[in-house]
Design a protein around this motif. Structure first.
Motif, mmCIF file in Angstrom:
data_model
loop_
_atom_site.group_PDB
_atom_site.id
_atom_site.type_symbol
_atom_site.label_atom_id
_atom_site.label_comp_id
_atom_site.label_asym_id
_atom_site.label_seq_id
_atom_site.Cartn_x
_atom_site.Cartn_y
_atom_site.Cartn_z
ATOM 1 N N ASN A 66 -16.015 -12.528 16.503
ATOM 2 C CA ASN A 66 -14.765 -12.365 15.750
ATOM 3 C C ASN A 66 -14.673 -10.972 15.146
ATOM 4 N N LEU A 67 -15.469 -10.034 15.656
ATOM 5 C CA LEU A 67 -15.449 -8.647 15.187
ATOM 6 C C LEU A 67 -14.410 -7.839 15.963
ATOM 7 N N VAL A 68 -13.633 -7.057 15.241
ATOM 8 C CA VAL A 68 -12.679 -6.131 15.865
ATOM 9 C C VAL A 68 -13.118 -4.716 15.501
ATOM 10 N N ALA A 69 -13.398 -3.912 16.510
ATOM 11 C CA ALA A 69 -13.858 -2.544 16.276
ATOM 12 C C ALA A 69 -12.663 -1.631 16.000
ATOM 13 N N LEU A 70 -12.672 -0.980 14.833
ATOM 14 C CA LEU A 70 -11.665 0.025 14.494
ATOM 15 C C LEU A 70 -12.311 1.391 14.683
ATOM 16 N N VAL A 71 -11.962 2.059 15.749
ATOM 17 C CA VAL A 71 -12.568 3.342 16.092
ATOM 18 C C VAL A 71 -11.562 4.428 15.709
ATOM 19 N N ILE A 72 -11.801 5.066 14.567
ATOM 20 C CA ILE A 72 -10.848 6.008 13.989
ATOM 21 C C ILE A 72 -11.320 7.436 14.238
ATOM 22 N N ASN A 73 -10.393 8.301 14.575
ATOM 23 C CA ASN A 73 -10.740 9.661 15.003
ATOM 24 C C ASN A 73 -11.236 10.560 13.879
ATOM 25 N N ASP A 74 -10.714 10.377 12.645
ATOM 26 C CA ASP A 74 -11.100 11.301 11.575
ATOM 27 C C ASP A 74 -10.818 10.667 10.215
ATOM 28 N N TYR A 120 -22.370 -5.748 20.770
ATOM 29 C CA TYR A 120 -22.072 -6.771 19.769
ATOM 30 C C TYR A 120 -20.990 -7.733 20.247
ATOM 31 N N ASN A 121 -20.541 -7.561 21.482
ATOM 32 C CA ASN A 121 -19.487 -8.413 22.037
ATOM 33 C C ASN A 121 -18.264 -8.469 21.136
ATOM 34 N N VAL A 122 -17.816 -7.304 20.679
ATOM 35 C CA VAL A 122 -16.633 -7.288 19.820
ATOM 36 C C VAL A 122 -15.451 -7.902 20.557
ATOM 37 N N ALA A 123 -14.540 -8.488 19.797
ATOM 38 C CA ALA A 123 -13.390 -9.143 20.403
ATOM 39 C C ALA A 123 -12.431 -8.139 21.023
ATOM 40 N N ALA A 124 -12.348 -6.952 20.414
ATOM 41 C CA ALA A 124 -11.410 -5.940 20.913
ATOM 42 C C ALA A 124 -11.711 -4.604 20.244
ATOM 43 N N PHE A 146 -13.096 -5.901 27.812
ATOM 44 C CA PHE A 146 -12.790 -5.679 26.397
ATOM 45 C C PHE A 146 -11.330 -5.250 26.233
ATOM 46 N N PRO A 147 -10.548 -6.000 25.461
ATOM 47 C CA PRO A 147 -9.187 -5.550 25.159
ATOM 48 C C PRO A 147 -9.222 -4.244 24.365
ATOM 49 N N VAL A 148 -8.329 -3.329 24.695
ATOM 50 C CA VAL A 148 -8.247 -2.032 24.021
ATOM 51 C C VAL A 148 -6.809 -1.779 23.604
ATOM 52 N N ILE A 149 -6.630 -1.358 22.359
ATOM 53 C CA ILE A 149 -5.311 -0.988 21.838
ATOM 54 C C ILE A 149 -5.421 0.411 21.262
ATOM 55 N N GLN A 310 -3.255 -10.140 19.018
ATOM 56 C CA GLN A 310 -3.104 -11.581 19.212
ATOM 57 C C GLN A 310 -2.639 -11.898 20.628
ATOM 58 N N GLU A 311 -1.693 -11.114 21.144
ATOM 59 C CA GLU A 311 -1.207 -11.344 22.494
ATOM 60 C C GLU A 311 -2.307 -11.135 23.528
ATOM 61 N N LEU A 312 -3.095 -10.085 23.343
ATOM 62 C CA LEU A 312 -4.171 -9.811 24.290
ATOM 63 C C LEU A 312 -5.228 -10.917 24.275
ATOM 64 N N LEU A 313 -5.589 -11.384 23.081
ATOM 65 C CA LEU A 313 -6.624 -12.409 22.977
ATOM 66 C C LEU A 313 -6.160 -13.756 23.492
#
Length: 335
Positions: A66-74, A120-124, A146-149, A310-313
Protein backbone atom coordinates in the motif's frame (compact mmCIF):
# COMPACT_ATOMS: atom_id res chain seq x y z
CA UNK A 1 -15.08 -21.15 15.62
CA UNK A 2 -11.63 -22.47 14.76
CA UNK A 3 -9.29 -23.25 17.62
CA UNK A 4 -6.15 -21.98 15.89
CA UNK A 5 -6.19 -18.36 14.86
CA UNK A 6 -3.49 -19.10 12.30
CA UNK A 7 -6.13 -20.95 10.29
CA UNK A 8 -8.62 -18.10 10.30
CA UNK A 9 -8.95 -16.57 6.82
CA UNK A 10 -10.45 -13.45 5.35
CA UNK A 11 -13.37 -15.60 4.15
CA UNK A 12 -14.13 -16.60 7.75
CA UNK A 13 -14.18 -12.94 8.75
CA UNK A 14 -16.50 -12.07 5.85
CA UNK A 15 -18.87 -14.93 6.78
CA UNK A 16 -18.93 -13.95 10.46
CA UNK A 17 -19.53 -10.26 9.64
CA UNK A 18 -22.04 -11.12 6.91
CA UNK A 19 -20.26 -8.93 4.38
CA UNK A 20 -18.32 -9.59 1.18
CA UNK A 21 -14.63 -10.49 1.07
CA UNK A 22 -13.95 -7.21 -0.74
CA UNK A 23 -15.52 -5.25 2.12
CA UNK A 24 -13.22 -6.99 4.60
CA UNK A 25 -10.25 -6.16 2.36
CA UNK A 26 -11.24 -2.49 2.28
CA UNK A 27 -11.39 -2.39 6.07
CA UNK A 28 -8.01 -4.12 6.39
CA UNK A 29 -6.37 -1.64 4.02
CA UNK A 30 -7.98 1.27 5.89
CA UNK A 31 -9.94 2.48 2.88
CA UNK A 32 -12.52 5.24 3.33
CA UNK A 33 -14.81 3.53 0.81
CA UNK A 34 -16.63 1.42 3.41
CA UNK A 35 -19.48 2.53 5.67
CA UNK A 36 -18.99 2.91 9.41
CA UNK A 37 -21.62 0.21 10.01
CA UNK A 38 -19.85 -2.34 7.81
CA UNK A 39 -16.48 -1.39 9.25
CA UNK A 40 -17.74 -1.99 12.79
CA UNK A 41 -19.15 -5.42 11.83
CA UNK A 42 -15.83 -6.44 10.31
CA UNK A 43 -13.82 -5.23 13.30
CA UNK A 44 -16.10 -7.12 15.70
CA UNK A 45 -15.70 -10.29 13.63
CA UNK A 46 -11.92 -9.90 13.64
CA UNK A 47 -11.90 -9.55 17.44
CA UNK A 48 -14.21 -12.52 17.87
CA UNK A 49 -12.26 -14.84 15.57
CA UNK A 50 -8.80 -13.60 16.53
CA UNK A 51 -7.89 -12.95 12.92
CA UNK A 52 -4.42 -11.44 12.36
CA UNK A 53 -3.84 -9.56 9.10
CA UNK A 54 -0.38 -10.26 7.70
CA UNK A 55 0.44 -7.21 5.58
CA UNK A 56 3.73 -8.63 4.33
CA UNK A 57 2.11 -11.84 3.16
CA UNK A 58 -0.75 -9.93 1.55
CA UNK A 59 1.68 -7.70 -0.29
CA UNK A 60 3.61 -10.72 -1.54
CA UNK A 61 0.43 -12.41 -2.72
CA UNK A 62 -0.75 -9.36 -4.61
CA UNK A 63 2.78 -8.26 -5.58
CA UNK A 64 1.75 -4.84 -4.40
CA UNK A 65 2.03 -3.00 -1.09
CA UNK A 66 0.00 0.00 0.00
CA UNK A 67 3.06 2.25 -0.44
CA UNK A 68 2.98 4.98 -3.09
CA UNK A 69 6.39 6.33 -4.07
CA UNK A 70 6.50 10.13 -4.44
CA UNK A 71 9.65 10.82 -6.44
CA UNK A 72 10.13 14.59 -6.36
CA UNK A 73 12.75 16.37 -8.44
CA UNK A 74 13.81 19.09 -5.98
CA UNK A 75 12.49 19.37 -2.44
CA UNK A 76 14.57 22.52 -1.85
CA UNK A 77 12.15 24.28 -4.23
CA UNK A 78 9.27 25.63 -2.10
CA UNK A 79 6.66 24.78 -4.71
CA UNK A 80 7.87 21.17 -4.94
CA UNK A 81 7.62 20.88 -1.16
CA UNK A 82 4.10 22.36 -1.22
CA UNK A 83 3.11 19.92 -3.95
CA UNK A 84 4.54 16.96 -2.02
CA UNK A 85 2.54 17.86 1.11
CA UNK A 86 -0.68 18.03 -0.91
CA UNK A 87 0.04 14.67 -2.53
CA UNK A 88 0.74 13.08 0.85
CA UNK A 89 -2.64 14.23 2.16
CA UNK A 90 -4.55 12.88 -0.83
CA UNK A 91 -2.70 9.55 -0.74
CA UNK A 92 -3.43 9.14 2.98
CA UNK A 93 -7.10 9.75 2.17
CA UNK A 94 -6.99 6.73 -0.14
CA UNK A 95 -5.86 4.57 2.76
CA UNK A 96 -2.35 4.30 1.30
CA UNK A 97 1.03 5.37 2.62
CA UNK A 98 3.21 7.87 0.74
CA UNK A 99 6.97 7.32 0.61
CA UNK A 100 8.66 10.62 -0.26
CA UNK A 101 12.11 10.77 -1.91
CA UNK A 102 14.11 13.59 -3.47
CA UNK A 103 16.15 13.11 -6.66
CA UNK A 104 17.84 16.55 -6.56
CA UNK A 105 17.32 16.96 -10.33
CA UNK A 106 19.65 13.98 -10.96
CA UNK A 107 18.55 11.32 -13.43
CA UNK A 108 21.17 8.93 -12.04
CA UNK A 109 19.84 9.36 -8.52
CA UNK A 110 16.30 8.93 -9.84
CA UNK A 111 17.28 5.64 -11.49
CA UNK A 112 18.84 4.33 -8.27
CA UNK A 113 15.92 5.45 -6.10
CA UNK A 114 13.36 3.81 -8.36
CA UNK A 115 15.39 0.58 -8.50
CA UNK A 116 15.39 0.43 -4.69
CA UNK A 117 11.70 1.28 -4.36
CA UNK A 118 10.77 -1.49 -6.80
CA UNK A 119 12.16 -3.97 -4.27
CA UNK A 120 9.47 -2.78 -1.83
CA UNK A 121 6.74 -3.62 -4.34
CA UNK A 122 5.32 -0.12 -4.18
CA UNK A 123 1.81 0.20 -5.53
CA UNK A 124 2.75 3.01 -7.91
CA UNK A 125 5.19 5.80 -8.68
CA UNK A 126 4.09 9.44 -8.78
CA UNK A 127 7.05 11.43 -10.00
CA UNK A 128 8.23 14.72 -11.34
CA UNK A 129 10.85 13.37 -13.77
CA UNK A 130 14.41 14.59 -13.50
CA UNK A 131 16.08 16.21 -16.51
CA UNK A 132 17.30 13.55 -18.92
CA UNK A 133 14.55 11.03 -18.16
CA UNK A 134 13.92 9.00 -21.32
CA UNK A 135 10.80 7.49 -22.83
CA UNK A 136 12.47 4.07 -22.89
CA UNK A 137 13.26 4.13 -19.16
CA UNK A 138 9.71 5.16 -18.21
CA UNK A 139 8.07 2.60 -20.51
CA UNK A 140 10.32 -0.18 -19.19
CA UNK A 141 9.26 0.71 -15.63
CA UNK A 142 5.60 0.56 -16.64
CA UNK A 143 6.05 -2.70 -18.56
CA UNK A 144 7.63 -4.28 -15.48
CA UNK A 145 4.26 -3.93 -13.76
CA UNK A 146 4.46 -0.62 -11.90
CA UNK A 147 1.92 2.14 -12.56
CA UNK A 148 3.64 5.48 -13.21
CA UNK A 149 2.11 8.96 -13.08
CA UNK A 150 4.02 12.10 -14.03
CA UNK A 151 3.30 15.50 -12.52
CA UNK A 152 4.51 19.00 -13.48
CA UNK A 153 6.74 17.68 -16.28
CA UNK A 154 6.24 15.19 -19.07
CA UNK A 155 8.50 12.80 -20.92
CA UNK A 156 7.45 13.05 -24.58
CA UNK A 157 5.71 10.00 -26.07
CA UNK A 158 6.02 7.83 -22.96
CA UNK A 159 3.09 5.74 -21.69
CA UNK A 160 2.75 7.46 -18.31
CA UNK A 161 -0.35 9.63 -17.76
CA UNK A 162 0.70 13.19 -16.94
CA UNK A 163 -0.87 15.98 -14.87
CA UNK A 164 0.44 19.42 -15.77
CA UNK A 165 -0.37 23.06 -15.09
CA UNK A 166 -1.24 24.93 -18.28
CA UNK A 167 2.27 26.34 -18.55
CA UNK A 168 1.83 27.92 -21.96
CA UNK A 169 -1.34 29.72 -20.91
CA UNK A 170 0.32 30.96 -17.73
CA UNK A 171 3.29 32.63 -19.38
CA UNK A 172 1.05 33.90 -22.18
CA UNK A 173 -1.12 35.65 -19.57
CA UNK A 174 1.94 37.07 -17.79
CA UNK A 175 3.46 38.40 -21.01
CA UNK A 176 0.14 39.81 -22.22
CA UNK A 177 -0.21 41.70 -18.93
CA UNK A 178 3.12 43.46 -19.62
CA UNK A 179 2.52 44.09 -23.32
CA UNK A 180 -0.89 45.64 -22.61
CA UNK A 181 0.98 48.36 -20.70
CA UNK A 182 2.82 49.30 -23.91
CA UNK A 183 6.11 47.78 -22.77
CA UNK A 184 8.03 45.98 -25.51
CA UNK A 185 11.56 45.83 -24.04
CA UNK A 186 10.82 42.50 -22.40
CA UNK A 187 12.82 39.36 -21.65
CA UNK A 188 12.31 35.78 -20.45
CA UNK A 189 14.62 34.39 -17.76
CA UNK A 190 15.08 30.92 -16.31
CA UNK A 191 14.73 27.22 -16.98
CA UNK A 192 16.88 24.83 -18.96
CA UNK A 193 16.43 23.06 -22.28
CA UNK A 194 16.17 19.57 -20.76
CA UNK A 195 12.87 20.12 -18.89
CA UNK A 196 9.49 20.18 -20.61
CA UNK A 197 7.97 23.01 -18.57
CA UNK A 198 10.71 25.37 -19.78
CA UNK A 199 9.68 24.87 -23.39
CA UNK A 200 5.98 25.26 -22.56
CA UNK A 201 6.46 28.49 -20.61
CA UNK A 202 8.80 29.89 -23.25
CA UNK A 203 6.18 29.03 -25.90
CA UNK A 204 3.58 31.05 -23.99
CA UNK A 205 5.95 34.01 -23.84
CA UNK A 206 6.47 33.87 -27.60
CA UNK A 207 2.79 33.30 -28.41
CA UNK A 208 1.90 36.53 -26.59
CA UNK A 209 4.54 38.42 -28.59
CA UNK A 210 3.10 37.00 -31.80
CA UNK A 211 -0.44 37.94 -30.75
CA UNK A 212 0.67 41.56 -30.31
CA UNK A 213 2.59 41.37 -33.62
CA UNK A 214 5.90 41.95 -31.86
CA UNK A 215 9.08 40.24 -33.00
CA UNK A 216 9.77 37.13 -30.94
CA UNK A 217 13.54 37.64 -30.96
CA UNK A 218 13.43 39.08 -27.45
CA UNK A 219 16.18 38.00 -25.00
CA UNK A 220 15.59 34.54 -23.51
CA UNK A 221 18.23 33.46 -20.99
CA UNK A 222 18.55 29.98 -19.52
CA UNK A 223 19.19 29.73 -15.80
CA UNK A 224 19.16 27.06 -13.13
CA UNK A 225 15.86 27.24 -11.29
CA UNK A 226 17.00 28.80 -8.03
CA UNK A 227 17.55 32.25 -6.55
CA UNK A 228 21.20 32.47 -7.59
CA UNK A 229 20.24 31.46 -11.09
CA UNK A 230 17.92 34.46 -11.23
CA UNK A 231 20.61 36.83 -9.98
CA UNK A 232 23.20 35.59 -12.45
CA UNK A 233 20.80 35.62 -15.38
CA UNK A 234 19.63 39.17 -14.67
CA UNK A 235 23.18 40.49 -14.43
CA UNK A 236 24.00 38.89 -17.77
CA UNK A 237 20.79 40.27 -19.30
CA UNK A 238 21.35 43.79 -18.00
CA UNK A 239 24.90 43.85 -19.33
CA UNK A 240 23.69 42.98 -22.83
CA UNK A 241 20.26 44.68 -22.78
CA UNK A 242 20.34 47.66 -20.36
CA UNK A 243 17.06 49.03 -21.77
CA UNK A 244 15.04 46.03 -20.51
CA UNK A 245 11.81 47.21 -18.87
CA UNK A 246 10.12 43.94 -17.93
CA UNK A 247 11.09 40.33 -17.19
CA UNK A 248 8.95 37.20 -17.29
CA UNK A 249 10.54 34.62 -14.99
CA UNK A 250 10.37 30.83 -15.25
CA UNK A 251 9.37 30.60 -11.58
CA UNK A 252 9.03 32.66 -8.42
CA UNK A 253 12.36 31.60 -6.93
CA UNK A 254 14.17 32.92 -10.01
CA UNK A 255 12.09 36.10 -9.75
CA UNK A 256 13.28 36.59 -6.15
CA UNK A 257 16.89 36.52 -7.39
CA UNK A 258 16.04 38.89 -10.25
CA UNK A 259 14.49 41.41 -7.85
CA UNK A 260 17.58 41.31 -5.62
CA UNK A 261 19.88 41.83 -8.62
CA UNK A 262 17.75 44.73 -9.91
CA UNK A 263 18.22 46.51 -6.57
CA UNK A 264 21.97 45.87 -6.68
CA UNK A 265 22.06 47.77 -9.97
CA UNK A 266 20.54 50.80 -8.21
CA UNK A 267 17.15 50.27 -9.90
CA UNK A 268 13.69 49.94 -8.40
CA UNK A 269 11.94 46.62 -9.11
CA UNK A 270 8.35 47.14 -10.18
CA UNK A 271 9.08 50.70 -11.29
CA UNK A 272 12.23 50.69 -13.41
CA UNK A 273 11.86 47.04 -14.37
CA UNK A 274 8.66 45.06 -13.95
CA UNK A 275 8.88 41.41 -12.87
CA UNK A 276 6.42 38.51 -13.10
CA UNK A 277 7.00 35.05 -11.62
CA UNK A 278 5.35 31.65 -11.97
CA UNK A 279 4.05 29.33 -9.16
CA UNK A 280 2.71 32.03 -6.79
CA UNK A 281 4.52 30.79 -3.69
CA UNK A 282 3.22 31.79 -0.27
CA UNK A 283 6.12 34.24 0.20
CA UNK A 284 5.48 36.04 -3.10
CA UNK A 285 2.75 38.27 -1.69
CA UNK A 286 5.14 39.19 1.18
CA UNK A 287 8.00 40.32 -1.07
CA UNK A 288 8.87 43.99 -1.46
CA UNK A 289 7.47 44.74 -3.92
CA UNK A 290 4.86 41.99 -3.77
CA UNK A 291 5.44 39.68 -6.72
CA UNK A 292 2.98 39.24 -9.57
CA UNK A 293 2.84 35.56 -10.40
CA UNK A 294 0.99 32.81 -12.24
CA UNK A 295 -0.96 30.77 -9.70
CA UNK A 296 -0.89 26.96 -9.88
CA UNK A 297 -3.27 25.05 -7.62
CA UNK A 298 -0.95 22.44 -6.07
CA UNK A 299 -3.85 20.81 -4.24
CA UNK A 300 -5.72 20.28 -7.50
CA UNK A 301 -2.67 18.64 -9.08
CA UNK A 302 -2.43 16.27 -6.10
CA UNK A 303 -6.15 15.54 -6.27
CA UNK A 304 -6.05 14.77 -9.99
CA UNK A 305 -2.92 12.63 -9.60
CA UNK A 306 -4.66 10.49 -6.98
CA UNK A 307 -7.76 10.18 -9.16
CA UNK A 308 -5.55 8.83 -11.94
CA UNK A 309 -3.86 6.54 -9.39
CA UNK A 310 -7.21 5.03 -8.44
CA UNK A 311 -8.03 4.42 -12.10
CA UNK A 312 -4.69 2.74 -12.73
CA UNK A 313 -4.96 0.49 -9.68
CA UNK A 314 -8.46 -0.58 -10.71
CA UNK A 315 -7.17 -1.30 -14.22
CA UNK A 316 -8.92 1.71 -15.68
CA UNK A 317 -7.69 3.86 -18.54
CA UNK A 318 -6.99 7.41 -17.31
CA UNK A 319 -6.50 10.44 -19.53
CA UNK A 320 -3.05 10.52 -21.07
CA UNK A 321 -2.55 14.25 -20.46
CA UNK A 322 -4.45 16.42 -17.98
CA UNK A 323 -4.02 20.21 -17.88
CA UNK A 324 -4.75 22.13 -14.67
CA UNK A 325 -5.94 25.68 -15.24
CA UNK A 326 -3.84 28.64 -14.05
CA UNK A 327 -4.44 32.35 -13.56
CA UNK A 328 -2.37 35.49 -13.14
CA UNK A 329 -2.23 37.27 -9.77
CA UNK A 330 -1.18 40.89 -10.39
CA UNK A 331 0.70 42.63 -7.59
CA UNK A 332 3.08 45.58 -7.13
CA UNK A 333 6.01 44.17 -9.12
CA UNK A 334 4.25 44.62 -12.45
CA UNK A 335 1.50 47.22 -12.03
Amino acid sequence: MKNKTDNITIFDVAKEAQVSKSTVSLVLTQSDKVSDKSKEKVLQAIDKLGYVYNRDAAALRSRRSNLVALVINDLTNPYSAQLAVGLENHIHALGMLPMLVNTAESVDRQTQVVKTLKEYNVAAFIMCPAPGTTQQWVDELINSGFPVIHIMREVPFCAAPTILPDNKKGSHLATTHILQQGIEDIAFIGGTDDISDYHERLAGFKSALQYFKISDDKPCLNAVTNRQGGRDAFNSLYTQYPDTKAIICFNDVIAYGVIEAIREQGLIPGKDIKVVGFDDLADSCLMSPSLSSVTINANEIGKRACHVLQELLSHGTPAVRTLIDVHLKVRDSSQ
